[in-house]
Design a protein around this motif. Structure first.
Motif, mmCIF file in Angstrom:
data_model
loop_
_atom_site.group_PDB
_atom_site.id
_atom_site.type_symbol
_atom_site.label_atom_id
_atom_site.label_comp_id
_atom_site.label_asym_id
_atom_site.label_seq_id
_atom_site.Cartn_x
_atom_site.Cartn_y
_atom_site.Cartn_z
ATOM 1 N N THR A 22 0.859 -1.179 0.000
ATOM 2 C CA THR A 22 0.000 0.000 0.000
ATOM 3 C C THR A 22 0.897 1.232 0.000
ATOM 4 N N LEU A 23 0.517 2.251 -0.754
ATOM 5 C CA LEU A 23 1.333 3.457 -0.848
ATOM 6 C C LEU A 23 0.918 4.446 0.245
ATOM 7 N N PHE A 24 1.824 4.697 1.183
ATOM 8 C CA PHE A 24 1.592 5.663 2.259
ATOM 9 C C PHE A 24 2.355 6.944 1.944
ATOM 10 N N VAL A 25 1.670 8.091 1.961
ATOM 11 C CA VAL A 25 2.321 9.365 1.655
ATOM 12 C C VAL A 25 1.822 10.445 2.610
ATOM 13 N N PRO A 26 2.651 11.476 2.856
ATOM 14 C CA PRO A 26 2.214 12.583 3.717
ATOM 15 C C PRO A 26 1.411 13.615 2.934
ATOM 16 N N LYS A 27 0.555 14.299 3.653
ATOM 17 C CA LYS A 27 -0.244 15.367 3.054
ATOM 18 C C LYS A 27 0.634 16.599 2.808
ATOM 19 N N ASN A 28 0.349 17.304 1.709
ATOM 20 C CA ASN A 28 1.032 18.560 1.364
ATOM 21 C C ASN A 28 2.546 18.402 1.245
ATOM 22 N N LYS A 29 2.992 17.249 0.748
ATOM 23 C CA LYS A 29 4.411 17.008 0.517
ATOM 24 C C LYS A 29 4.581 16.292 -0.809
ATOM 25 N N ALA A 30 5.504 16.809 -1.644
ATOM 26 C CA ALA A 30 5.738 16.204 -2.955
ATOM 27 C C ALA A 30 6.312 14.801 -2.805
ATOM 28 N N VAL A 31 5.798 13.874 -3.600
ATOM 29 C CA VAL A 31 6.238 12.482 -3.599
ATOM 30 C C VAL A 31 6.620 12.094 -5.019
ATOM 31 N N LYS A 32 7.809 11.522 -5.178
ATOM 32 C CA LYS A 32 8.270 11.082 -6.498
ATOM 33 C C LYS A 32 8.269 9.558 -6.549
ATOM 34 N N LEU A 33 7.574 9.001 -7.527
ATOM 35 C CA LEU A 33 7.514 7.551 -7.695
ATOM 36 C C LEU A 33 8.485 7.130 -8.793
ATOM 37 N N ASP A 34 9.488 6.340 -8.423
ATOM 38 C CA ASP A 34 10.420 5.771 -9.398
ATOM 39 C C ASP A 34 9.815 4.470 -9.898
ATOM 40 N N LEU A 35 9.406 4.432 -11.150
ATOM 41 C CA LEU A 35 8.611 3.332 -11.680
ATOM 42 C C LEU A 35 9.483 2.250 -12.309
ATOM 43 N N ILE A 36 9.249 1.001 -11.899
ATOM 44 C CA ILE A 36 10.006 -0.143 -12.424
ATOM 45 C C ILE A 36 9.026 -1.286 -12.699
ATOM 46 N N ALA A 37 9.037 -1.800 -13.919
ATOM 47 C CA ALA A 37 8.254 -2.988 -14.278
ATOM 48 C C ALA A 37 9.214 -4.165 -14.399
ATOM 49 N N LYS B 198 3.167 14.440 10.383
ATOM 50 C CA LYS B 198 3.691 13.847 11.620
ATOM 51 C C LYS B 198 3.310 12.372 11.724
ATOM 52 N N GLU B 199 2.100 12.057 11.315
ATOM 53 C CA GLU B 199 1.651 10.664 11.363
ATOM 54 C C GLU B 199 2.459 9.807 10.391
ATOM 55 N N PHE B 200 2.773 10.365 9.226
ATOM 56 C CA PHE B 200 3.598 9.641 8.260
ATOM 57 C C PHE B 200 5.004 9.409 8.796
ATOM 58 N N GLU B 201 5.585 10.434 9.408
ATOM 59 C CA GLU B 201 6.940 10.301 9.965
ATOM 60 C C GLU B 201 6.979 9.231 11.044
#
Length: 317
Positions: free
Chosen positions: A119-134, A195-198
């Motif tokens: 499952t993808l967990f991310v913080p609110k209001n923070k940029a997230v970069k997904l490095d995609l690999i198949a 904070k919850e994500f950290e």
């Protein structure tokens, strides 16, 4: 609970939606306009009113108008689409990198500290970069609420990024047909406060040290299975899926198809290793060949040892 209100779900929602409305509006305008003109001419110049055909000479001005205006509109539409695509590829330097791996038929997400989840967990209001690999065939990461979609091509690394301004759960799909269980290749994004994500992403060394060896072994093995997406095709409770279950896999004989012949073999440690490194050489009877790729250059010997220990615990119950 999956979030249905996608307003502010990501920084791309407004741009993509406005581009869609613009293109749809132009298309609808011309559909109605052309239909109305067509119906008018059908009625105005029907045979009973215009029995003898009239020769109409060309109109250069009209030719220029209906060539230039559509060209301008198409260029504008292209610009909107291209600028949005470029924006999705230009990730901020401080974006959180998360390795996103697709395989038949699951997604897994690996964080900077080594934690791996399905499952993808991310913080609110923070940029997230997904490095995609198949890892095997063509897949496509699709998060409808974020207006985000990107093909994942084997051998080609790519990235997408987003920033979500709204907490909640959002669905992830594979949008490229990738085989037998393509429709089961789903996950979710969970957006949580920073904070919850950290706190979630923090590795608790003290807690790990206090885990008994049996539990530690199971946690490590289950992490390996998630890492390589094994649970998408195999189960630990004996139920049948795309591939055989892990339960009671060791120390028992089984019928496999090898070189077109049915043979009985003993499921020992070497068999486990062969099944991971050359999965299509000995295929358990009743299962299809060619659905599993070789993990020879991916799964290490240490990981195989941990998996064998885990399988032994499942086989002794």
């Amino acid at each position: 609970m999956i979030e249905t209100n996608t307003n502010n779900a990501s920084n791309f929602v407004e741009q993509v939606d406005s581009t869609f409305v613009f293109i749809f509006g132009i298309s609808l305008f011309f559909l109605l306009g052309i239909t109305i003109v067509m119906v008018y001419y059908i009625i105005r110049y029907r045979k009973s009113k215009n029995a003898v055909a009239t020769q109409i000479e060309g109109n250069n001005t009209l030719e220029v108008v209906w060539t230039v205006i559509p060209t301008i509109l198409v260029v504008i539409m292209f610009y909107y689409g291209w600028s949005g695509w470029r924006f999705q590829k230009d990730a901020p330097e401080d974006a959180i990198p998360i390795k996103t791996i697709a395989r038949m038929w699951s997604f897994s997400f690996q964080y900077e500290n080594g934690k791996i989840t399905d499952t993808l967990f991310v913080p609110k209001n923070k940029a997230v970069k997904l490095d995609l690999i198949a890892q095997d065939v063509l897949h496509s990461l699709y998060i409808p609420a974020f207006r985000l979609k990107q093909d994942m091509v084997p051998g080609k690394e790519d990235i997408v990024w987003f920033e979500s301004g709204k907490e909640g759960e959002y669905e992830i799909f594979c949008a490229e047909y990738c085989g037998l269980r393509h429709s089961y290749m789903k996950s979710v994004v969970i957006v949580m406060p920073q904070k919850e994500f950290e706190e979630w992403n923090k590795v608790d060394s003290a807690a790990i040290a206090n885990i008994n060896p049996e539990t530690a072994m199971r946690i490590a093995a289950q992490g390996i299975l998630r890492k390589y997406g094994c649970n998408a095709c195999h189960t630990s409770d004996g139920s049948k899926l795309v591939g055989p279950s892990y339960k009671n896999i060791l120390g028992r004989s089984r019928i496999v198809i090898k070189d077109g012949q049915e043979i009985e073999i003993q499921a020992d440690e070497d068999y486990i290793r062969r099944s991971i490194y050359d999965p299509n050489v000995e295929v358990v009877k009743g299962y299809d060949k060619g659905l599993m790729i070789s993990y020879k250059d991916q799964v290490s010997e240490d990981e195989i040892t941990q998996l064998i220990q885990y399988f032994e615990s499942l086989s002794s119950n």
